[in-house]
Design an enzyme around this catalytic site. Structure first.
Site, short mmCIF file in Angstrom:
data_model
loop_
_atom_site.label_atom_id
_atom_site.label_comp_id
_atom_site.label_asym_id
_atom_site.label_seq_id
_atom_site.Cartn_x
_atom_site.Cartn_y
_atom_site.Cartn_z
N PRO A 157 -5.94 25.39 -8.78
CG PRO A 157 -6.63 27.04 -10.34
CD PRO A 157 -5.20 26.22 -9.58
CD GLU A 210 -0.65 24.37 6.36
OE1 GLU A 210 -0.13 23.54 5.53
OE2 GLU A 210 -1.75 25.20 5.78
CD GLU A 255 -14.28 15.83 4.75
OE1 GLU A 255 -13.52 16.67 4.36
OE2 GLU A 255 -15.66 16.01 5.32
#
Lengths: 376, 276
Positions: A126, A239, A364
């Site tokens: 989180p 990935e 970004e």
């Protein structure tokens, strides 16, 4: 190191699997928010799980490109979510292959490649994403075990995973304090706190996971304490390359659908392709697709040849993600009302594509990586 | 059991709009077409593989499947693909489609059969490009072998005979053939319980459809034998007895018109369409 017939043949095989076993069910699976577990076994039987993993562990023994072309073929089913769900092992298992011992490889890899167990990778929390120095999930040694506490967010295949490769902190050192553990379903204190609902990738389950003082045996620690970071950086490379391939493959598919629609659909007495504005739009889309695809393949071939291309991989991911979203936008525009209907592949992939500039490191973050590679 | 499977590549039936015919109408323009294995031949290959294995352990072969095609060098793509799917060997007879008709193909296959001595020849009921539906029947006649066409099921019996189920109007007709024999297959042959070798338990259910080639099999296929023969070797210099006289595309549909009411519709049907 090159592309040969075997890559084309494998892509065709994956495409046929997607068209026969995925495509006809995609609308239902998207609504359900998951695809049947049985599909893992079917994909394994068809030789499409773990194409690039060693044969002795149940993989296909292929190279990097074999894995990438297989996912291009699978995307023909029209759902990025299904491909991501089937492919979560592609990010969950490499740390075990790279850092684990033989016993761990035997225990954690073959059952997943056989489609019997589902594997997920848990990095994001989180409070932290690509800035992994901020990982706060903690693993504390306690005799023969570790006790893990914390939570992980946006975990692909996390709701159904039987084993999760979890990045946790074993010391306070920002990067050298990170270690991978395999946490297994059923361990006390390990729970799926939420199944998350998403804009796209709907057919794959995505979870928030909670670890409440989970006792994990030390034999589930992957590699030495503090060995997680280097393996994680390598994982990011594969990935991101995989997501770059999702990008050009998505754009390629919606371009085909838009071309077909524009030829058939008539407006003001002629097909849409009878309007210069449509032809130019399609020409612009096709150019972007070809450029992204050529770039992705060029970078992938160099990575396969052993180069460590952090900047280029990030560029490929950014560019392909951008192309996917631009081309999807225009494809929806060409399909008009049909492009806004859940039944079309263009509608679905246009929602799926929105993930690409976000997942695996945002545009970004990629730009910062590219900046570094430029010496900035 | 040894099985010869005859294959043909066809223009991708899903991209039929790519088929072009020059103004002369004397041929089909093949440049730029995407090629695929004739779907019924794909099913024939799957049936042959099921007949030469124990379904529970398909990696251990208990027979041999040889695939053969007549065509130019590019057809080796389809042959390699068949080898990756599981066939053991391949043969290509150098030829172009223009130089062949059904009878000549049957003669060529007869020569291959004489050399290979298979127990069964299995092939698709027809190729989806020409829809001629000739070769299987002609081959059985030339060989004087028993024949079952449009097979939906095949079961190998312990005694060595094969039971072939054919779906006919109002039911199923089952034939018992004593190999060697020719079988042409229909699409139901790839259903989960359609084909059983004598080694496969009847409780076993196959995955629906044609099996997928996994990467290790794709790599292994590169090394499987692929022999090339000339057409003259297998036909003794015979020539086609049928030749293509003319090709035409279906007429393009003209745009319709809009009428403002039923009265106008009736009037136009009477005066323009002249159907009333």
């Amino acid at each position: 190191m090159a592309l040969d017939e075997s890559h084309d043949r494998l892509r065709d095989s994956a495409r046929r699997f997607a068209e026969e076993r995925i495509g006809p069910h995609v609308v239902d699976w998207e609504e359900a928010g998951e695809f049947p577990r049985e599909l893992y076994r079917e994909a394994a039987a068809a030789g499409l799980l773990g194409v690039s993993f060693p044969e002795e562990l149940g993989g296909g023994g292929g190279d990097l490109l074999h894995g990438l072309v297989a996912s291009e073929g699978l995307l023909r089913g029209g759902s990025s979510g299904v491909v991501a769900g089937l492919g979560s092992l592609g990010i969950a298992l490499p740390p075990i292959l790279l850092l684990g011992d033989d016993e761990q490889r035997q225990r954690f890899v073959p059952p997943v490649l056989a489609g019997e167990r589902i594997a997920a990778l848990a990095i994001t929390e989180p409070g932290t994403g690509s800035d992994v120095a901020g990982v706060t999930t903690r693993a504390v040694r306690d005799g023969d075990d570790y006790r893990i506490s914390g939570s992980k967010l946006f975990i692909t295949s996390g709701v159904r995973a039987d084993q999760v490769t979890v990045l946790a902190r074993t010391s306070e050192e920002a990067h050298a304090g990170l270690t991978f553990f395999v946490v297994e379903r059923g361990m006390r204190g390990f729970e799926v706190s939420r199944a998350l609902r998403k804009t796209g990738w709907c057919a794959s389950d995505t979870a928030e996971l909670s670890f409440d003082d989970v006792r994990v045996p030390a034999r589930n620690r992957v590699g030495e304490e503090g060995s997680g970071f280097v393996s994680l950086m390598k994982n990011f490379q594969s990935e991101r390359l995989a997501l770059a391939f999702f990008g050009h493959a998505t754009a390629e598919i919606v371009l085909e659908d838009a071309l077909e629609y524009a030829r058939e659909r008539r407006a003001f007495g002629r097909p849409l392709t009878g309007f210069q504005v449509t032809r130019h739009k399609l020409a612009w889309m096709a150019t972007r697709v070809h450029a992204a695809k050529a770039f992705d393949y060029a970078v992938a071939l160099r990575v396969q040849g052993g180069e460590y291309l952090v900047g280029e991989v990030s560029m490929a991911k950014n560019f392909a993600a951008e192309v996917a979203n631009e081309v999807c936008w225009e494809a929806v525009q060409i399909l008009g009302g049909m492009g806004y209907m859940r039944e079309t592949r263009v509608e679905r992939l246009s929602r799926d594509a929105r993930l690409l500039p976000i997942g695996g490191g945002t545009t970004e973050v990629m730009n910062e990586v590219i900046g570094k590679s430029l010496g900035l | 059991m040894k099985i010869l499977v005859a294959l043909k590549r066809v223009a991708d039936p899903d991209n039929a709009n790519k088929v072009k015919i020059p103004a002369s109408g004397d041929k089909v323009e093949t440049a730029g077409l995407e090629w695929k294995l004739n779907p019924f031949d794909d099913y024939a290959l799957e049936a042959a593989l099921r007949l030469t294995e124990n379904g529970k352990n398909p990696k251990a072969r208990v027979g041999e499947v040889v695939v053969v095609t007549l065509g130019p060098k590019e057809c080796e793509t389809q042959l390699r693909s068949a080898l990756a799917t599981g066939a053991d060997r391949a043969i290509r007879v150098e030829a172009t489609d223009e130089a062949l008709d059904g009878r000549l193909v049957a003669h060529a296959l007869r020569a291959i059969v004489a050399e290979e001595k298979p127990d069964l020849v299995v092939m698709g009921k027809q190729a989806v490009d020409g829809d001629n539906n000739q070769v299987g029947q002609a081959l059985a006649e030339l060989l004087d072998w028993p024949m079952a066409t449009f097979a939906a099921t095949i079961e190998e019996e312990a005694a060595g005979s094969v039971l072939v189920g054919r779906e006919v109007d109002g039911g199923v007709c089952t034939l018992r053939l004593k190999p060697p024999a020719v079988i042409t297959v229909d699409l139901r042959i790839v259903a989960p319980a359609s084909v059983y070798s004598k080694h496969t338990d009847k409780a076993h259910k196959y995955a629906d459809g044609v099996r997928f080639a996994a990467l290790p099999a794709i790599m292994a296929a590169k090394k499987k034998p692929l022999a090339v023969k000339t057409l003259a070797e297998v036909t003794g210099g015979a020539t086609p007895t049928a030749s293509y006289a003319k090709f035409e595309l279906p007429p393009a549909r003209k745009a319709g018109i809009k009428v403002k009411d039923v009265a106008e519709l009736v009037q136009r049907l009477a005066t323009e369409a002249k159907v009333l």
